[in-house]
Scaffold this active site. Structure first.
Site, PDB file in Angstrom:
ATOM      1  CG  HIS A 143      -2.102  -0.856   1.120  1.00 49.70           C
ATOM      2  ND1 HIS A 143      -3.232  -0.675   1.863  1.00 49.70           N
ATOM      3  CD2 HIS A 143      -2.355  -1.904   0.292  1.00 49.70           C
ATOM      4  CE1 HIS A 143      -4.132  -1.588   1.534  1.00 49.70           C
ATOM      5  NE2 HIS A 143      -3.615  -2.343   0.584  1.00 49.70           N
ATOM      6  CE1 TYR A 271      -4.535   3.956   9.342  1.00 51.93           C
ATOM      7  CE2 TYR A 271      -4.932   3.805  11.700  1.00 51.93           C
ATOM      8  CZ  TYR A 271      -4.261   3.390  10.570  1.00 51.93           C
ATOM      9  OH  TYR A 271      -3.315   2.390  10.661  1.00 51.93           O
ATOM     10  N   PRO A 363      -3.000   0.449  19.076  1.00 49.96           N
ATOM     11  CG  PRO A 363      -4.987  -0.687  18.598  1.00 49.96           C
ATOM     12  CD  PRO A 363      -4.235  -0.039  19.717  1.00 49.96           C
ATOM     13  CE  LYS A 367       4.935   3.148  13.187  1.00 55.09           C
ATOM     14  NZ  LYS A 367       4.710   2.480  11.915  1.00 55.09           N
ATOM     15  CE1 TYR A 454      -0.620   4.002   9.565  1.00 54.49           C
ATOM     16  CE2 TYR A 454       0.570   2.671   7.962  1.00 54.49           C
ATOM     17  CZ  TYR A 454      -0.535   2.878   8.768  1.00 54.49           C
ATOM     18  OH  TYR A 454      -1.552   1.949   8.789  1.00 54.49           O
TER      19      TYR A 454
END
Ligand code: APR
Ligand code: PHB
Length: 459
Positions: A143, A271, A363, A367, A454
Site C-alpha cells: 500500500h 482512519y 494499535p 506499530k 507510519y
C-alpha cells in the site's frame, strides 16, 4: 561424574536422590564426549558468520549432572513463541546460533489470534532476510498510502510520494504461520505447552530456565535468555523492582474489531475521526475485511450485534465509503484495550526483553508488531556480534532498542490522541482534532512527518 571444569555450585549439595529437575531431551540431540575447551565458552576473535558448524560446536556442549543425566546447554533460550520469539530464533539460526523456543500455548492457539496486519518496509525486508518472505511477497498487498477522515470526509496521505516507501498489508497471523513453517523446515526446536517457566541467574554468568513439559520438570542452561513472552509473561518480572522503571498510559476506551468475509470498503486503510468515536477500515485480502470501532473500555463484544456494528461504522466513516460498504456476518468479533507502556531497561544481565514483553503501543498506526521486529533486528545483531567476540552489541541493546521504542510510542500516542474521542475533550477538543486533520490535509510538511513514522523509522 564431575565435569572437567569443576562441578557447578548448583549440584554440589545434590546427591542422586536430590536431583529433581529432569533433563531436556530434544529430538536429534545426542551426547558428545565432553571437551573442556568447549565448556561454556564462546569463541574468541572474529569468525565467519556463515561457518555455522564451527560456532555450534564451540558454544554448545553437553555435560552430566551428579545424577548421571545429560544436561542440555543451549546458546539462547527464547521464552515465548509469538512473532518475536520465532523471528529471533529464525535469524539466529541463520547465523549458526542455537536456540530453543518455550511456548506456553499450543501452536493452534498462537495461530488463532487475530492481530494487526500492516508491516513497515523494514519488517518486510527483515522477514525476507530471515527467509520467510515468499508467501508475504506473493499474497501481501503493498500500500502506498492511507486515508484520514474527519467530519465524514477524507483525504489521502501518499507515503510513496512523500517518503519513497510503502507498507505491506499482510496479517500477523500469516507472518506467524510462515515463521512456524520456517522453523519446521530448519528443524528448529519449539516446545509447546510448557508450564511454570521460571528464570534463574539472569544477573550472573549462569542463566538458566526451569519449566515443566510433558509432565516432567526440565532445565535449560544457556548463555542468554530472550524474553519474548508478551506483556503477561514472566521475563520482565525477573528484573528486580528496584531496577525496573515502568511508564504507562491506559486509554479509557477499547477497539471493537470485526473480521468479515467481504470486500474491503476502500483500496487503502481509512482512519476516521468522528464525534461519535474513532473508526478504522482495514483489510487482509480482496475478500477479507477488518473493521474497528472505538468503544468504552468496559464494553463487551457480545453486546454488539453485527447489524449494530455495521450501522455504527457507517455513521463514522466518509459518506461515499458508507454508501459502498459491503456487510456480512462477523467471523470474529473481539474487544482490545488500548494502552501505551514501556519498561526500562530492556536488558538485565543476560536477560534481554523483546517486543510486547517490554512495550505496548495502542494499535493506531500499527506499530506493535513492527516495533517487536525492530527489537529482534537489534538483538540478533547484538548476539551475532557477541558470538564473534564483541560484547558491545549486548551492552548497547537496551539503549538502542529503547531509542526507537520511544519514537514509536510517541507516534502511536499522537495518532491515538488525534483520532479518538476522549470523554473530557468537549467541543473545543473536537474542534482542535478537526483543525489538526485540516492542517495535515493542507501541509506537505505535516504529511511527511506522519508518513515517515507510519512507514517506519529506520532501524
Ligand atoms: N511461558 C511460555 N510462553 C509464554 C508465557 C510463559 N509463561 N507467557 C506468555 N507466553 C507466550 C504467549 O503465549 C505468546 O505466544 O509468549 C508469546 C508472546 O507473543 P506475543 O504476545 O504475540 O508478543 P510478541 O511475540 O512480542 O509479538 C509482538 O506486538 O503489538 C503486538 O500484536 C502484536 O502480538 C504482537 C506483538
Ligand atoms: C488491522 O488491519 O488489524 C490494523 C491495521 C492498522 C492499524 C491497526 C490494525 O493501525
Amino acid at each position: 561424574m564431575q565435569a572437567a571444569w569443576g562441578t557447578p555450585s548448583r549440584f554440589r549439595q545434590a546427591g542422586p536422590g536430590h536431583c529433581r529437575i529432569g533433563i531436556l531431551a530434544l529430538p536429534g540431540w545426542s551426547a558428545r564426549p565432553l571437551d573442556p575447551r568447549q565448556a561454556g565458552c564462546r569463541p574468541a576473535g572474529r569468525r565467519d558468520p556463515d561457518d555455522r558448524r564451527e560456532l555450534i560446536d564451540i558454544a554448545n556442549y553437553y555435560r552430566q549432572d551428579r545424577c548421571g543425566r545429560m544436561v542440555v546447554r543451549i546458546q539462547v533460550c527464547i521464552i515465548g513463541g509469538g512473532p518475536s520469539g520465532l523471528l529471533l530464533a529464525q535469524l539466529l539460526d541463520l547465523q549458526g546460533i542455537e536456540t530453543v523456543v518455550l511456548e506456553r500455548r499450543s501452536r493452534a492457539h498462537v495461530l488463532g489470534r487475530i492481530r494487526a496486519g500492516v508491516l513497515e518496509w523494514g519488517s518486510v525486508e527483515l522477514l525476507r532476510k530471515a527467509g520467510v518472505g515468499d508467501r508475504m511477497d506473493a499474497e501481501g498487498f503493498a500500500h502506498e498510502g492511507i486515508y484520514l477522515a474527519a467530519q465524514n470526509r477524507g483525504f489521502r496521505i501518499d507515503f510513496n510520494a512523500l517518503t519513497g516507501h510503502r507498507v505491506m498489508v499482510y496479517g500477523q497471523t500469516e507472518v506467524t504461520r510462515d515463521l512456524y513453517d520456517a522453523r519446521d523446515r530448519a528443524g528448529g526446536r519449539v516446545l509447546h505447552g510448557v508450564e511454570g517457566v521460571a528464570l534463574h541467574g539472569v544477573d550472573g554468568s549462569d542463566p538458566h530456565v526451569t519449566f515443566t513439559h510433558d509432565g516432567t520438570e526440565k532445565r535449560i542452561d544457556c548463555d542468554f535468555i530472550a524474553g519474548c513472552d508478551g506483556f503477561h509473561g514472566p521475563s520482565r518480572r525477573a528484573i528486580p523492582a528496584s531496577v525496573l522503571r515502568e511508564f504507562e498510559r491506559v486509554y479509557p476506551f477499547g477497539w471493537l474489531g470485526v473480521l468479515s468475509e467481504t470486500p474491503p470498503v476502500a483500496d487503502e486503510l481509512i482512519y476516521a475521526n468522528h464525534a461519535r468515536g474513532f473508526a478504522l477500515c482495514s483489510m487482509r485480502n480482496a475478500n477479507l475485511s477488518r473493521y474497528y470501532l472505538q468503544v468504552p473500555a468496559d464494553e463487551t463484544a457480545g453486546t454488539w450485534s453485527d447489524d449494530a456494528f455495521w450501522d455504527e461504522l457507517r455513521r463514522r466513516i466518509p459518506g461515499d465509503a458508507a454508501e459502498t460498504l459491503v456487510t456480512g456476518p462477523a467471523i470474529e468479533k473481539s474487544i482490545a484495550p488500548l494502552r501505551s507502556y514501556v519498561a526500562e531497561p530492556m536488558r538485565w544481565g543476560r536477560l534481554l526483553l523483546v517486543g510486547d514483553a517490554a512495550h505496548i503501543v495502542p494499535p493506531t498506526g500499527a506499530k506493535g508488531l513492527n516495533l517487536a521486529f525492530s527489537d529482534v533486528h537489534y538483538l540478533h545483531e547484538a548476539l551475532t556480534r557477541y558470538y564473534l567476540g564483541d560484547d558491545a552489541g549486548i551492552e548497547g541493546y537496551s539503549g538502542r532498542a529503547l531509542a526507537r521504542v520511544w519514537k514509536a510510542e510517541r507516534f502511536s500516542w499522537s495518532m491515538t490522541t488525534m483520532l479518538h474521542r476522549f470523554a473530557d475533550q468537549g467541543s473545543f477538543g473536537q474542534r482542535i482534532q478537526e483543525a489538526e486533520l485540516a492542517y495535515l490535509e493542507g501541509s506537505a510538511a505535516a504529511q511527511t512527518a506522519l508518513a515517515e513514522n507510519y512507514v517506519g523509522l529506520p532501524f
